[in-house]
Design an enzyme around this catalytic site. Structure first.
Site, PDB file in Angstrom:
ATOM      1  CE1 TYR A  45     -20.147  -7.313   2.467  1.00 15.84           C
ATOM      2  CE2 TYR A  45     -20.327  -5.099   3.370  1.00 15.84           C
ATOM      3  CZ  TYR A  45     -20.868  -6.360   3.144  1.00 15.84           C
ATOM      4  OH  TYR A  45     -22.118  -6.653   3.601  1.00 15.84           O
ATOM      5  CB  ILE A  66       2.576 -14.223  -0.849  1.00 12.02           C
ATOM      6  CG1 ILE A  66       3.812 -14.105   0.027  1.00 12.02           C
ATOM      7  CG2 ILE A  66       2.022 -15.627  -0.842  1.00 12.02           C
ATOM      8  CD1 ILE A  66       3.578 -14.541   1.485  1.00 12.02           C
ATOM      9  CD  GLU A  67       7.088 -11.088  -1.367  1.00 12.51           C
ATOM     10  OE1 GLU A  67       6.578 -12.154  -1.799  1.00 12.51           O
ATOM     11  OE2 GLU A  67       8.057 -11.072  -0.591  1.00 12.51           O
ATOM     12  CE  LYS A 101       3.239 -20.328  -0.133  1.00  6.93           C
ATOM     13  NZ  LYS A 101       4.415 -20.091  -0.993  1.00  6.93           N
TER      14      LYS A 101
END
Ligand SMILES: Nc1ncnc2c1ncn2[C@@H]1O[C@H](COP(=O)(O)OP(=O)(O)OP(=O)(O)O)[C@@H](O)[C@H]1O
Ligand SMILES: Nc1nc2c(c(=O)[nH]1)N=C(CO)CN2
Length: 297
Positions: free
Chosen positions: A54, A73-74, A99
């Protein structure tokens, strides 16, 4: 796959957005990443290389979030999903980018993670190449039922299966001729999981291992996972699994059927990615004869 590794709210303050001032004024972003992968091997062995760290995923997320500004943000979510799926064990991933302070011309509730977010879910979908061989028992019936078992394997979808070839044994003690074929498919499974499935199918057909390269009722080898032409193939070198299969590129009994299943096939060799058609044209294929007709799919 129901096993999951989750990273919740990785916090990064950085510059992204469509508006001019967002490209120079840092704001808060939070990233959630959930990875679907088989954790049983890690849980049984307590070894980090059997799972996905992780910490590595979190570092990738921060590296992608802190790249020069992008508009959407995509874009960030898509890049983070691709970085996770580049890891061999990942079967699927969901990425959410929040966001909370986005300038949207409205107020968002205070407290908790409010404001806009995007989520993407992407599944692993690698090309896989499996070589089949049999030289004991009813070879045709065994290979036919092996293909049926491959077809029924969840997470594996067969796309093409070659014709049957009758081939002279290469290596090992004197033994009967083989029938060989190659199946090409797509899979979301981790390569070790695929190998376990192949071993289970072999065991179900009475496969035993006494002598190296000895006669066998059924042999299923994992030849390649991913696409060397796109540099997305997995290169692994562990005791239990080597990819690409280290001897495949020298074996006419693998390459000739493979070319039949996929005329555009590319294999990784020590000299880089090579067209299977080129290798076949340059090798001695006199020990490979067309076998009986079959329609395995
Ligand atoms: N890509 C691979 N595909 C199948 N088995 C592999 C692979 N890489 C490593 N192995 C390991 O090799 C071991 C021996 O496999 P197997 O008995 O099928 O060998 P073989 O078919 O006789 O010889 P060869 O490996 O030369 O084809 C397996 O237990 C497996 O863990
Ligand atoms: N002709 C032929 N020879 C072999 C084969 C095979 O499938 N066909 N498999 C081997 C070990 O995988 C060793 N030798």
């Amino acid at each position: 796959m129901t096993d999951r590794i989750a990273l919740t709210q990785v916090a990064v303050t950085t510059c992204h957005g469509v508006l001019k001032h967002e490209k120079v004024t840092p704001q808060r972003f939070f990233v959630d990443i959930t990875i679907e992968c088989d954790l049983s091997r890690a849980g049984e062995s307590d070894q980090l290389d059997r799972t996905i760290s992780y910490a590595d995923v979190a570092q990738d997320a921060v590296r992608i979030m802190t790249q020069p500004p992008v508009d959407l943000i995509e874009t960030l979510a898509e890049q983070m999903a691709a970085a996770v799926l580049a890891r061999p064990a990942a079967e699927a991933v969901e990425v959410t980018v929040h966001k909370p302070d986005a300038p949207a011309g409205v107020d968002f509730a205070t407290g908790g993670l409010t404001g806009p977010s995007v989520s993407v879910r992407r599944e692993q979908d690698r090309q896989v190449v499996i070589a089949l061989g049999a030289n004991l028992g009813d070879r045709l019936a065994t290979l036919q039922s092996a293909v049926r078992s491959l077809e029924r394997t969840p997470g594996l979808e067969l796309v093409a299966v070659s014709g049957l070839f009758e081939t002279t044994p290469v290596g090992g003690p004197p033994q009967p001729d083989y029938y060989n074929a190659v199946a090409v498919g797509r899979s979301r499974l981790a390569p070790w999981t695929l190998l376990e499935r192949l071993h289970a199918i072999e065991a179900g057909r009475g496969r035993t291992r006494e002598i190296r390269w000895g006669a066998r009722t059924l042999d299923l080898d994992l030849i390649q996972v991913g696409d060397p032409a796109a540099d997305t193939d997995l290169v692994l070198d562990t005791d239990e699994l080597q990819l690409p299969h280290p001897r495949a590129a020298q074996r006419a009994f693998v390459l000739v059927p493979w070319l039949g299943a996929d005329p555009l096939a590319v294999v990784r060799t020590t000299d880089g990615a090579e067209k299977v058609a080129t290798l076949v044209a340059e090798m001695d294929c006199s020990d490979i004869q067309v076998g009986p007709a079959w329609s395995p799919l």
